[in-house]
Motif scaffolding. Sequence first.
Motif, PDB file in Angstrom:
ATOM      1  N   THR A   1       0.830  -1.203   0.000  1.00 43.23           N
ATOM      2  CA  THR A   1       0.000   0.000   0.000  1.00 43.23           C
ATOM      3  C   THR A   1       0.865   1.253   0.000  1.00 43.23           C
ATOM      4  OG1 THR A   1      -1.796  -1.134   1.168  1.00 43.23           O
ATOM      5  CG2 THR A   1      -1.782   1.283   1.240  1.00 43.23           C
ATOM      6  N   GLN A   2       1.865   1.277   0.879  1.00 44.85           N
ATOM      7  CA  GLN A   2       2.758   2.433   0.956  1.00 44.85           C
ATOM      8  C   GLN A   2       3.521   2.639  -0.350  1.00 44.85           C
ATOM      9  OE1 GLN A   2       4.940   0.926   4.368  1.00 44.85           O
ATOM     10  NE2 GLN A   2       4.069   2.510   5.700  1.00 44.85           N
ATOM     11  N   GLN A   3       4.013   1.543  -0.913  1.00 43.56           N
ATOM     12  CA  GLN A   3       4.793   1.654  -2.144  1.00 43.56           C
ATOM     13  C   GLN A   3       3.910   2.098  -3.305  1.00 43.56           C
ATOM     14  OE1 GLN A   3       8.301   1.070  -2.327  1.00 43.56           O
ATOM     15  NE2 GLN A   3       7.995   2.141  -4.255  1.00 43.56           N
ATOM     16  N   SER A   4       2.711   1.575  -3.380  1.00 45.38           N
ATOM     17  CA  SER A   4       1.792   1.959  -4.455  1.00 45.38           C
ATOM     18  C   SER A   4       1.434   3.433  -4.366  1.00 45.38           C
ATOM     19  CB  SER A   4       0.523   1.100  -4.397  1.00 45.38           C
ATOM     20  OG  SER A   4       0.831  -0.257  -4.642  1.00 45.38           O
ATOM     21  N   GLN A   5       1.217   3.920  -3.145  1.00 45.41           N
ATOM     22  CA  GLN A   5       0.911   5.338  -2.961  1.00 45.41           C
ATOM     23  C   GLN A   5       2.094   6.203  -3.363  1.00 45.41           C
ATOM     24  OE1 GLN A   5      -0.198   5.365   1.189  1.00 45.41           O
ATOM     25  NE2 GLN A   5      -2.356   4.912   0.764  1.00 45.41           N
ATOM     26  N   LEU A   6       3.298   5.746  -3.044  1.00 49.25           N
ATOM     27  CA  LEU A   6       4.499   6.488  -3.419  1.00 49.25           C
ATOM     28  C   LEU A   6       4.654   6.549  -4.936  1.00 49.25           C
ATOM     29  CD1 LEU A   6       7.194   7.880  -2.769  1.00 49.25           C
ATOM     30  CD2 LEU A   6       8.236   5.594  -2.579  1.00 49.25           C
TER      31      LEU A   6
ATOM     32  N   SER B   1       2.316   6.280  -7.187  1.00 53.49           N
ATOM     33  CA  SER B   1       1.252   7.124  -7.728  1.00 53.49           C
ATOM     34  C   SER B   1       1.589   8.604  -7.564  1.00 53.49           C
ATOM     35  CB  SER B   1      -0.072   6.808  -7.025  1.00 53.49           C
ATOM     36  OG  SER B   1      -1.120   7.607  -7.554  1.00 53.49           O
ATOM     37  N   ALA B   2       2.114   8.974  -6.392  1.00 48.56           N
ATOM     38  CA  ALA B   2       2.462  10.371  -6.146  1.00 48.56           C
ATOM     39  C   ALA B   2       3.586  10.834  -7.071  1.00 48.56           C
ATOM     40  CB  ALA B   2       2.875  10.548  -4.688  1.00 48.56           C
TER      41      ALA B   2
ATOM     42  N   ASP C   1       2.274  11.402 -10.541  1.00 49.25           N
ATOM     43  CA  ASP C   1       1.599  12.703 -10.607  1.00 49.25           C
ATOM     44  C   ASP C   1       2.616  13.818 -10.810  1.00 49.25           C
ATOM     45  OD1 ASP C   1      -0.903  11.599 -10.265  1.00 49.25           O
ATOM     46  OD2 ASP C   1      -0.974  11.964  -8.090  1.00 49.25           O
TER      47      ASP C   1
ATOM     48  N   LYS D   1      -3.440   9.020 -15.736  1.00 46.00           N
ATOM     49  CA  LYS D   1      -3.856   8.806 -14.352  1.00 46.00           C
ATOM     50  C   LYS D   1      -4.874   7.676 -14.228  1.00 46.00           C
ATOM     51  CE  LYS D   1      -4.175   9.876  -9.942  1.00 46.00           C
ATOM     52  NZ  LYS D   1      -3.033   9.664  -9.005  1.00 46.00           N
TER      53      LYS D   1
ATOM     54  N   ILE E   1       1.406   0.413 -11.889  1.00 42.04           N
ATOM     55  CA  ILE E   1       1.891   0.361 -10.509  1.00 42.04           C
ATOM     56  C   ILE E   1       2.049  -1.083 -10.055  1.00 42.04           C
ATOM     57  CG2 ILE E   1       1.281   0.877  -8.107  1.00 42.04           C
ATOM     58  CD1 ILE E   1      -0.005   3.483  -9.147  1.00 42.04           C
TER      59      ILE E   1
ATOM     60  N   TYR F   1       5.569  -2.844  -8.942  1.00 43.28           N
ATOM     61  CA  TYR F   1       5.673  -3.464  -7.614  1.00 43.28           C
ATOM     62  C   TYR F   1       6.067  -4.934  -7.723  1.00 43.28           C
ATOM     63  CZ  TYR F   1       4.643  -4.990  -2.907  1.00 43.28           C
ATOM     64  OH  TYR F   1       4.764  -5.531  -1.653  1.00 43.28           O
TER      65      TYR F   1
END
Length: 362
Positions: free
Chosen positions: A215-220, A222-223, A226, A245, A252, A256
């Motif tokens: 979850t943390q890596q996917s959010q990173l 994605s950010a 962006d 987007k 992602i 991963y």
Amino acid sequence: MKLFLLLSLLCISGISSGQETSKYHEEDVSFWNKTDSVQLHGTLTIPTIGKKFPVVLLITGSGPQDRNETILGHKPFKAIAEYLGDRGFAVLRYDDRGGGKMNKVFANATIDNFIKDASAGVDFLKTRTEINPKRIGLLGHSEGGSVAPAVATQRKDIAFVVLMAAPGVKHMELMKQQNRDLFRGMKLDSTAIETYVNDYYEDVFSGFGKGLDSTQQSQLISAKLDLLREKLSEKQLFNFMIPAKDKEAPYIRQVYQTSHGKWFQQFINFDPSVYLEQLTVPTLAVNGTKDVQVNADLNLRGIEKSLKKAGNKNYKIVKLEGLNHLMLAAKTGLPQEYATIKGDIDPAFLETVYHWLHGIYP
């Protein structure tokens, strides 16, 4: 040899084995890494004239390689073994975990495990009566060039080390430069490349190095995607294969899946200078000027700096003109070119290694 750019660390032009006039014989062998309870299989090349031979243990680059380090039809380690075997040097080459006869996949194996595997090979060589136990050396290619100094500094019985397209800087710095060189080879804009490398690649893959959860890596990721969308044009995003987007989820997941795990976590954090700065045995470092995976200037400079810090009095740094990461004569050096090149390894590399070894053991 898994290319980590996901491309990583990887041999070769115009040498034929000349079996009719060979001065060696080959034997299939097996040995155990007792620490990890892993049996490894390989080929021992032994000269037919003489006795108590100096020996070179070959260590492959990243990914599950067979004993010949077969890459797109090229067999560099086979060519090295035959060339040196004809000239009075024994050679041991072996299948990696997951390569050749090692048909099991060792997904969680790391550089630490590969160091133990190579060290087990040294232990095996010391049991062979044909081998001079005081003249056992290592040749490491690519990631194997990070393994070899580690083995040499953890033991007191390694006589010499040959570094073939080996890392000389922290692997993260190596990979950033690899991305720069690969994209420059594709004629992409230099400013855009720096944006991709510094604002996306470094942060995202440092996250894998820190062991972030999915979850943390996917959010990173994605950010950081962006951020690229803010800074790069649509054409530049297309060149770097950055998705829109609303289509980033599969991208992602793929990033991963290919980059998480113990191997990459240790790989991206690895600093070869830790071992190079302790390496005092005779050392030869060879890189090609067309290498876009392990940049010659950056890494040879790092290797020499570390060897000087170690107080190493017997080392040689060689840059071979026009050779790529596989020590093949190349036009661009890009991995896409590898399959179009004929042969196993360039004669210039073989001659460089042999003449240096012959200088140590005439």
